[in-house]
Design a protein around this motif. Structure first.
Motif: not given
Length: 149
Positions: A63-67, A70-73, A107-110, A136-138
């Motif tokens: 769920q954190a990855a999905i959120d 969405k923020e990255i989108d 501030g998004i760390k990837v 499976g989540v991008t």
């Protein structure tokens, strides 16, 4: 003999499985080498409780990855590099450049290995870059490349 496996054992089962094995194999190999414990009531209940906790943890991570996806989108970053008059960059924009700018601006760390770039970006323009946040989540990040002379 019932045995609760503490780790994956080839041709027997995976971690957390409750398997039926021959007594000698269970006592002399699985339990002796700490690959399993006797499948009594307490151990089985403990294993089922641990599995439930593990599933909750995995669901929370997903769920954190999905959120994050969405923020990255919804995110757009701009990178300015030196370029020639024909719109080609003198260098290139790599996944490392993208992750550094994303962290600095938004501030998004990837991790740079999660950025899916087939080849470094070498032209001015708008580019959609896929960032894998979980299996499976991008998320699709919009990168605007501007050139300076």
């Amino acid at each position: 003999m019932k045995v609760v496996l503490l780790e994956n054992v080839k041709n027997v089962g995976n971690k957390g499985d409750i398997v039926e094995v021959k007594d000698g194999y269970g006592r002399n190999f699985l339990i002796k080498n700490k690959k399993g414990v006797i499948g009594n009531k307490e151990n089985i209940e403990m294993t089922q409780k641990n599995k439930a906790e593990e599933e909750k943890k995995i669901a929370a991570e997903r769920q954190a990855a999905i959120d994050l996806a969405k923020e990255i989108d919804q995110t757009e970053i701009t990178i300015t590099e030196r370029a020639g008059e024909d719109g080609k960059l003198f260098g290139s924009v790599t996944s490392k450049d993208i992750t550094e700018r994303l962290e600095k601006e938004k501030g998004i760390k990837v991790d740079k290995r999660k950025v899916e770039l087939e080849m470094p970006i070498r032209n001015i323009g708008r580019v959609e870059v896929k960032i894998k946040t979980y299996q499976g989540v991008t998320g699709n990040l919009t990168v605007i490349i501007k050139g300076e002379v």
